[in-house]
Design a protein around this motif. Structure first.
Motif, PDB file in Angstrom:
ATOM      1  N   UNK A 123      -2.700  -3.034  -9.622  1.00 54.25           N
ATOM      2  CA  UNK A 123      -3.948  -2.634  -8.965  1.00 54.25           C
ATOM      3  C   UNK A 123      -5.159  -3.237  -9.682  1.00 54.25           C
ATOM      4  N   UNK A 124      -5.165  -3.184 -11.029  1.00 61.03           N
ATOM      5  CA  UNK A 124      -6.261  -3.785 -11.799  1.00 61.03           C
ATOM      6  C   UNK A 124      -6.315  -5.295 -11.564  1.00 61.03           C
ATOM      7  N   UNK A 125      -5.154  -5.926 -11.561  1.00 60.73           N
ATOM      8  CA  UNK A 125      -5.099  -7.374 -11.335  1.00 60.73           C
ATOM      9  C   UNK A 125      -5.633  -7.723  -9.956  1.00 60.73           C
ATOM     10  N   UNK A 126      -5.285  -6.914  -8.970  1.00 63.29           N
ATOM     11  CA  UNK A 126      -5.764  -7.160  -7.604  1.00 63.29           C
ATOM     12  C   UNK A 126      -7.287  -7.050  -7.542  1.00 63.29           C
ATOM     13  N   UNK A 127      -7.862  -6.054  -8.225  1.00 64.63           N
ATOM     14  CA  UNK A 127      -9.316  -5.886  -8.226  1.00 64.63           C
ATOM     15  C   UNK A 127     -10.007  -7.093  -8.846  1.00 64.63           C
ATOM     16  N   UNK A 128      -9.479  -7.583  -9.976  1.00 58.46           N
ATOM     17  CA  UNK A 128     -10.060  -8.757 -10.623  1.00 58.46           C
ATOM     18  C   UNK A 128      -9.898  -9.991  -9.735  1.00 58.46           C
ATOM     19  N   UNK A 129      -8.720 -10.154  -9.148  1.00 60.50           N
ATOM     20  CA  UNK A 129      -8.468 -11.303  -8.277  1.00 60.50           C
ATOM     21  C   UNK A 129      -9.425 -11.305  -7.094  1.00 60.50           C
ATOM     22  N   UNK A 130      -9.592 -10.151  -6.471  1.00 63.48           N
ATOM     23  CA  UNK A 130     -10.490 -10.056  -5.318  1.00 63.48           C
ATOM     24  C   UNK A 130     -11.918 -10.389  -5.704  1.00 63.48           C
ATOM     25  N   UNK A 131     -12.339  -9.923  -6.864  1.00 63.15           N
ATOM     26  CA  UNK A 131     -13.692 -10.193  -7.343  1.00 63.15           C
ATOM     27  C   UNK A 131     -13.905 -11.687  -7.548  1.00 63.15           C
ATOM     28  N   UNK A 132     -12.933 -12.369  -8.164  1.00 67.05           N
ATOM     29  CA  UNK A 132     -13.078 -13.799  -8.443  1.00 67.05           C
ATOM     30  C   UNK A 132     -13.022 -14.633  -7.163  1.00 67.05           C
ATOM     31  N   UNK A 133     -12.125 -14.286  -6.263  1.00 71.19           N
ATOM     32  CA  UNK A 133     -12.032 -15.014  -4.994  1.00 71.19           C
ATOM     33  C   UNK A 133     -13.326 -14.847  -4.191  1.00 71.19           C
ATOM     34  N   UNK A 134     -13.876 -13.641  -4.171  1.00 72.68           N
ATOM     35  CA  UNK A 134     -15.120 -13.384  -3.441  1.00 72.68           C
ATOM     36  C   UNK A 134     -16.262 -14.224  -4.002  1.00 72.68           C
ATOM     37  N   UNK A 135     -16.364 -14.274  -5.322  1.00 73.00           N
ATOM     38  CA  UNK A 135     -17.425 -15.065  -5.958  1.00 73.00           C
ATOM     39  C   UNK A 135     -17.218 -16.553  -5.687  1.00 73.00           C
ATOM     40  N   UNK A 136     -15.976 -17.027  -5.806  1.00 72.09           N
ATOM     41  CA  UNK A 136     -15.699 -18.437  -5.550  1.00 72.09           C
ATOM     42  C   UNK A 136     -16.133 -18.847  -4.156  1.00 72.09           C
ATOM     43  N   UNK A 186     -15.777 -28.178  -8.731  1.00 73.54           N
ATOM     44  CA  UNK A 186     -14.509 -28.133  -8.002  1.00 73.54           C
ATOM     45  C   UNK A 186     -14.696 -28.014  -6.498  1.00 73.54           C
ATOM     46  N   UNK A 187     -13.654 -28.450  -5.782  1.00 74.99           N
ATOM     47  CA  UNK A 187     -13.524 -28.181  -4.353  1.00 74.99           C
ATOM     48  C   UNK A 187     -12.555 -27.037  -4.087  1.00 74.99           C
ATOM     49  N   UNK A 188     -11.520 -26.939  -4.921  1.00 73.66           N
ATOM     50  CA  UNK A 188     -10.508 -25.888  -4.761  1.00 73.66           C
ATOM     51  C   UNK A 188     -10.141 -25.311  -6.122  1.00 73.66           C
ATOM     52  N   UNK A 189      -9.861 -24.007  -6.135  1.00 73.10           N
ATOM     53  CA  UNK A 189      -9.472 -23.320  -7.371  1.00 73.10           C
ATOM     54  C   UNK A 189      -8.384 -22.306  -7.037  1.00 73.10           C
ATOM     55  N   UNK A 190      -7.338 -22.277  -7.859  1.00 78.67           N
ATOM     56  CA  UNK A 190      -6.312 -21.241  -7.722  1.00 78.67           C
ATOM     57  C   UNK A 190      -6.348 -20.379  -8.977  1.00 78.67           C
ATOM     58  N   UNK A 191      -6.255 -19.079  -8.786  1.00 76.32           N
ATOM     59  CA  UNK A 191      -6.364 -18.115  -9.875  1.00 76.32           C
ATOM     60  C   UNK A 191      -5.017 -17.448 -10.094  1.00 76.32           C
ATOM     61  N   UNK A 192      -4.515 -17.566 -11.317  1.00 75.60           N
ATOM     62  CA  UNK A 192      -3.243 -16.951 -11.688  1.00 75.60           C
ATOM     63  C   UNK A 192      -3.566 -15.688 -12.476  1.00 75.60           C
ATOM     64  N   UNK A 193      -3.557 -14.558 -11.796  1.00 74.23           N
ATOM     65  CA  UNK A 193      -3.964 -13.296 -12.413  1.00 74.23           C
ATOM     66  C   UNK A 193      -2.720 -12.525 -12.828  1.00 74.23           C
ATOM     67  N   UNK A 194      -2.610 -12.292 -14.127  1.00 70.28           N
ATOM     68  CA  UNK A 194      -1.420 -11.645 -14.695  1.00 70.28           C
ATOM     69  C   UNK A 194      -1.622 -10.130 -14.797  1.00 70.28           C
ATOM     70  N   UNK A 195      -0.516  -9.413 -14.716  1.00 68.07           N
ATOM     71  CA  UNK A 195      -0.543  -7.976 -14.985  1.00 68.07           C
ATOM     72  C   UNK A 195       0.765  -7.585 -15.654  1.00 68.07           C
TER      73      UNK A 195
END
Length: 410
Positions: free
Chosen positions: A212-225, A193-202
């Motif tokens: 808060x849990x969703x934000x932590x997971x989202x931040x982790x995935x965006x950082x890795x991406x 991929x060139x771009x990815x959007x993450x739909x993180x549910x809570x």
């Protein structure tokens, strides 16, 4: 490499190097590292966590444990989205063909439902003949002709993730943000991929219960991406009521057909457009116009046909899969609908047979709920709050008995 030493270091809160993480994943994938050692390491990670650098290294190691989809230099931009799952979360079926209308390619590798959250592959397989298992040549053929393809993970993509997830599932180490991040992102990045959007549910109907849990997971995935070279963005979505008006495989396909024709529920359309605009070339207003005039509906039919599906069945999918017992649940009193609990509905729908408790369980395409009323609306006594589609009279009666516990009118 002395694996017990690495396990002990992580157990005590230490950090593993990139080289050590890559070596561990390579040994585990080859079968040189026993499962009991990987289980111990996963448990140490569960309790001690990983640094962002460790998580990126784990993702990269799992990504390179197998093959990746290969693209030519002059191919269109590749984009995708990943959702952490929810009740009635059917956005992929609308999003992929809509993005293809915008001139980007969407090589979407999806999964099956497990527990109360539905799976994109299960929904697609309710379309007679639709093939979700394609080889890489077939994937490229569909992409070349339509611009989008929706398939399951091929045998060559991220084999380390398959082996590790099977262990996590039986050792109590599934809810670990570093391990979730590496599992999700390795498979998505394998799409090239060139771009990815993450739909993180809570919320009650999501894996992450709090924002808060969703934000932590989202931040982790965006950082890795970003660390691995893919522009990643995130949308946090509340999952306290179902998305759209249906939950259940064929019922959700029918709702997606309506949305692809520009006639879908507003909340479903809004989520699709929000996610699409994060990775598309065109602005949101243009994407909305493409959707409402039916461009994405044409693309979806083309994709279904190329993947072996019966296009003629799409507009009569609820007749193709019709549950023997259908009944309405009506409002007992007038007032404001303040609660349509996604988690509660999810468990009821699971018991009807629309989902699976174990990976090997079959799913019933016909069962589920539709005509689900939205919270915040005023209802009158006798109004339909939802319809239940059941395989047996017993499961229908049970659903009608349990569902009122998850609905509130004041």
């Amino acid at each position: 490499m002395h694996i017990p030493t690495l396990i002990e270091r992580k157990r005590d809160g230490g950090v593993l190097s990139d080289e050590e993480i890559h070596a561990v994943i390579a040994a585990f994938t080859r079968g040189d590292m026993p499962e009991y050692q990987m289980s111990s390491l996963a448990m140490a990670i569960f309790f001690r966590g990983m640094t962002p650098e460790e998580t990126a290294a784990l993702t990269d190691a799992m990504l390179h444990s197998g093959t990746m989809l290969a693209w030519n230099e002059h191919d269109p931009m590749r984009v995708d989205k990943h959702s952490t799952g929810g009740i009635g979360d059917k956005t992929s079926l609308v999003l992929a063909p809509l993005l293809a209308c915008d001139g980007v390619w969407v090589p979407m590798i999806s999964g099956r439902g497990l527990g109360i959250t539905g799976g994109t592959l299960d929904k697609l397989e309710s379309i007679p003949g639709f093939r979700t298992q394609l080889n890489e040549v077939e994937i490229h053929n569909v992409i070349d002709q339509v611009g989008c393809v929706m398939v399951g993970q091929t045998a060559g993509i991220c084999p380390a993730d398959k082996k590790l997830y099977a262990l996590r599932d039986v050792t109590g180490t599934v809810p670990s943000i570093p391990l979730i991040t590496a599992s999700i992102m390795s498979k998505k990045l394998a799409e090239g991929l060139n771009r990815l959007v993450l739909d993180v549910k809570y919320g009650s109907g999501a894996f992450m219960k709090t924002e808060e849990q969703a934000h932590q997971l989202a931040q982790s995935m965006v950082t890795v991406g970003r660390a691995l070279g893919v522009r990643s963005s995130v949308r946090l979505s509340a999952m306290n009521e179902p998305t759209g008006e249906s939950a259940g495989n064929a019922l959700e396909v029918a709702e997606c057909v309506r949305c692809l024709k520009g006639e879908g529920p507003q909340d479903l359309e809004d989520i699709v457009l929000d996610l699409a605009s994060a990775v598309a070339v065109s602005p949101r207003v243009d994407l909305q116009e493409m959707l409402r005039r039916g461009d994405a509906w044409v693309k979806f039919q083309q994709m279904v046909e190329l993947q072996g599906g019966n296009v003629e069945a799409l507009e009569k999918i609820t007749s193709v899969h019709r549950a023997p017992f259908i009944a309405e649940l009506k409002a007992p009193a007038s007032g404001m609908l303040t609660r349509m609990d996604a988690g509660g509905l999810g468990y009821v729908i699971l018991e009807l047979g629309a989902g699976r408790s174990k990976a090997a369980d079959p799913v019933d395409f016909a069962v589920g709920c539709d005509q689900i009323a939205k919270t915040g609306t005023h209802v009158h006594a006798g109004d339909v709050l939802l319809r239940v589609h059941a395989r047996t009279k017993r499961t229908l009666d049970h659903a009608l008995d349990v569902l009122p516990q998850h609905i509130e009118i004041i």
